[in-house]
Design a protein around this motif. Structure first.
Motif, PDB file in Angstrom:
ATOM      1  N   CYS A  49      26.667  18.993 -27.713  1.00 31.89           N
ATOM      2  CA  CYS A  49      26.221  17.390 -27.941  1.00 31.89           C
ATOM      3  C   CYS A  49      25.586  16.902 -26.925  1.00 31.89           C
ATOM      4  CB  CYS A  49      27.422  16.679 -28.192  1.00 31.89           C
ATOM      5  SG  CYS A  49      26.993  14.945 -28.768  1.00 31.89           S
ATOM      6  N   VAL A  50      24.451  16.086 -27.206  1.00 37.04           N
ATOM      7  CA  VAL A  50      23.569  15.617 -26.435  1.00 37.04           C
ATOM      8  C   VAL A  50      23.671  14.082 -26.424  1.00 37.04           C
ATOM      9  CG1 VAL A  50      21.419  14.956 -25.551  1.00 37.04           C
ATOM     10  CG2 VAL A  50      21.868  17.364 -25.949  1.00 37.04           C
ATOM     11  N   THR A  51      24.199  13.168 -25.607  1.00 38.93           N
ATOM     12  CA  THR A  51      24.368  11.860 -25.868  1.00 38.93           C
ATOM     13  C   THR A  51      23.441  11.136 -24.719  1.00 38.93           C
ATOM     14  OG1 THR A  51      26.687  12.054 -26.238  1.00 38.93           O
ATOM     15  CG2 THR A  51      26.000   9.990 -25.732  1.00 38.93           C
ATOM     16  N   ILE A  52      22.514  10.260 -25.341  1.00 43.49           N
ATOM     17  CA  ILE A  52      21.977   9.428 -24.684  1.00 43.49           C
ATOM     18  C   ILE A  52      22.404   7.854 -24.448  1.00 43.49           C
ATOM     19  CG2 ILE A  52      19.651   8.439 -24.407  1.00 43.49           C
ATOM     20  CD1 ILE A  52      19.381  11.300 -24.519  1.00 43.49           C
ATOM     21  N   GLY A  53      23.010   7.761 -23.268  1.00 44.15           N
ATOM     22  CA  GLY A  53      23.727   6.361 -22.991  1.00 44.15           C
ATOM     23  C   GLY A  53      22.965   5.072 -23.046  1.00 44.15           C
ATOM     24  N   GLU A  54      23.615   4.310 -23.176  1.00 42.69           N
ATOM     25  CA  GLU A  54      23.086   2.708 -23.672  1.00 42.69           C
ATOM     26  C   GLU A  54      22.112   2.376 -22.584  1.00 42.69           C
ATOM     27  OE1 GLU A  54      24.964  -1.744 -24.379  1.00 42.69           O
ATOM     28  OE2 GLU A  54      26.380   0.089 -24.812  1.00 42.69           O
ATOM     29  N   HIS A  55      21.974   2.605 -21.597  1.00 43.95           N
ATOM     30  CA  HIS A  55      21.176   2.219 -20.605  1.00 43.95           C
ATOM     31  C   HIS A  55      20.150   3.255 -20.285  1.00 43.95           C
ATOM     32  CE1 HIS A  55      23.361  -1.411 -20.059  1.00 43.95           C
ATOM     33  NE2 HIS A  55      24.639  -0.777 -20.050  1.00 43.95           N
ATOM     34  N   ALA A  56      20.125   4.315 -20.760  1.00 43.11           N
ATOM     35  CA  ALA A  56      19.374   5.601 -20.501  1.00 43.11           C
ATOM     36  C   ALA A  56      17.969   5.475 -21.342  1.00 43.11           C
ATOM     37  CB  ALA A  56      19.936   6.835 -20.969  1.00 43.11           C
ATOM     38  N   VAL A  57      17.071   5.958 -20.727  1.00 43.04           N
ATOM     39  CA  VAL A  57      15.638   6.227 -21.326  1.00 43.04           C
ATOM     40  C   VAL A  57      15.263   7.867 -21.421  1.00 43.04           C
ATOM     41  CG1 VAL A  57      13.144   5.613 -21.299  1.00 43.04           C
ATOM     42  CG2 VAL A  57      14.895   3.768 -20.782  1.00 43.04           C
ATOM     43  N   ALA A  58      15.057   8.380 -22.531  1.00 42.33           N
ATOM     44  CA  ALA A  58      14.766   9.796 -22.348  1.00 42.33           C
ATOM     45  C   ALA A  58      13.300   9.904 -22.945  1.00 42.33           C
ATOM     46  CB  ALA A  58      15.893  10.527 -23.157  1.00 42.33           C
ATOM     47  N   ARG A  59      12.178  10.126 -22.124  1.00 45.23           N
ATOM     48  CA  ARG A  59      11.032  10.731 -22.983  1.00 45.23           C
ATOM     49  C   ARG A  59      11.154  12.337 -23.164  1.00 45.23           C
ATOM     50  NH1 ARG A  59       8.148   6.034 -22.771  1.00 45.23           N
ATOM     51  NH2 ARG A  59       8.763   4.545 -21.060  1.00 45.23           N
ATOM     52  N   SER A  60      11.785  12.659 -24.225  1.00 43.88           N
ATOM     53  CA  SER A  60      12.008  13.744 -24.444  1.00 43.88           C
ATOM     54  C   SER A  60      12.104  14.510 -25.979  1.00 43.88           C
ATOM     55  CB  SER A  60      13.411  14.265 -23.827  1.00 43.88           C
ATOM     56  OG  SER A  60      13.790  13.719 -22.555  1.00 43.88           O
ATOM     57  N   ASP A  61      11.725  15.724 -26.074  1.00 42.53           N
ATOM     58  CA  ASP A  61      12.136  16.192 -27.356  1.00 42.53           C
ATOM     59  C   ASP A  61      13.491  16.835 -27.191  1.00 42.53           C
ATOM     60  OD1 ASP A  61       9.626  15.718 -28.362  1.00 42.53           O
ATOM     61  OD2 ASP A  61       8.681  17.335 -27.895  1.00 42.53           O
ATOM     62  N   ILE A  62      14.321  16.751 -28.086  1.00 46.74           N
ATOM     63  CA  ILE A  62      15.871  16.982 -28.000  1.00 46.74           C
ATOM     64  C   ILE A  62      16.222  18.002 -29.165  1.00 46.74           C
ATOM     65  CG2 ILE A  62      18.216  16.152 -27.958  1.00 46.74           C
ATOM     66  CD1 ILE A  62      16.948  13.417 -26.864  1.00 46.74           C
ATOM     67  N   SER A  63      16.729  18.996 -28.643  1.00 47.40           N
ATOM     68  CA  SER A  63      17.432  20.011 -29.602  1.00 47.40           C
ATOM     69  C   SER A  63      18.716  20.352 -29.353  1.00 47.40           C
ATOM     70  CB  SER A  63      16.312  21.415 -29.505  1.00 47.40           C
ATOM     71  OG  SER A  63      17.043  22.334 -30.409  1.00 47.40           O
ATOM     72  N   ALA A  64      19.829  20.081 -30.127  1.00 47.41           N
ATOM     73  CA  ALA A  64      20.978  20.427 -29.952  1.00 47.41           C
ATOM     74  C   ALA A  64      21.835  20.376 -31.277  1.00 47.41           C
ATOM     75  CB  ALA A  64      21.604  19.088 -29.078  1.00 47.41           C
ATOM     76  N   ARG A  65      23.276  20.858 -31.020  1.00 46.51           N
ATOM     77  CA  ARG A  65      24.162  20.716 -32.291  1.00 46.51           C
ATOM     78  C   ARG A  65      24.284  19.524 -32.661  1.00 46.51           C
ATOM     79  NH1 ARG A  65      29.144  20.063 -32.024  1.00 46.51           N
ATOM     80  NH2 ARG A  65      29.398  20.380 -29.921  1.00 46.51           N
TER      81      ARG A  65
END
Length: 139
Positions: A49-65
């Protein structure tokens, strides 16, 4: 005397955390759960599992279960299982795959999504569409 044999705990995967106030750029690939609380620029791949937290910024392509977005994601997401966008979550990109998509009230998805039935569900749908209608069903 200390033993150098590996215990069961040393063989288990460890969750990864990128804390608040941390900025990371690059590619992240792991077997375990990942939680981003800071800023991440790059590609994220996880078999968990990938979790992006409430204050996080991800400039990302995400691949996960499984993917949970509570912060901001600028990029495409591919989830084998469920993609969840929480009330504080914002996603600016496309959902390339997900077996389930949950967008809580207040959550934002600015992009397109594509969901296809799993392989065995596709086969069942194809078989049911080839079933001839009975006279009483046809009207």
């Amino acid at each position: 005397m200390l033993s150098r044999s590996k215990s069961k705990n040393s063989l288990m995967s460890t969750d990864s955390l990128i804390g608040r106030g941390t900025e990371v750029e690059g590619a992240l690939s792991c077997e375990a759960n990942v939680r981003i609380e800071g800023n991440f620029n790059g590609v994220i791949e996880s078999r968990a599992c990938v979790t992006i937290g409430e204050h996080a910024v991800a400039r990302s392509d995400i691949s996960a279960r499984e993917v949970i977005i509570a912060g901001k994601v600028y990029g495409d997401v591919q989830a084998e299982g469920k993609l969840t966008i929480t009330p504080t979550g914002q996603m600016f990109g496309d959902v390339l795959a997900a077996s389930a998509l949950v967008i809580a009230e207040g959550g934002i998805l600015n992009g397109s999504s594509k969901m296809e039935p799993k392989h065995n569900e596709q086969k069942a749908l194809a078989e049911s569409s080839n079933t001839p209608l009975l006279e009483s069903e046809a009207g």
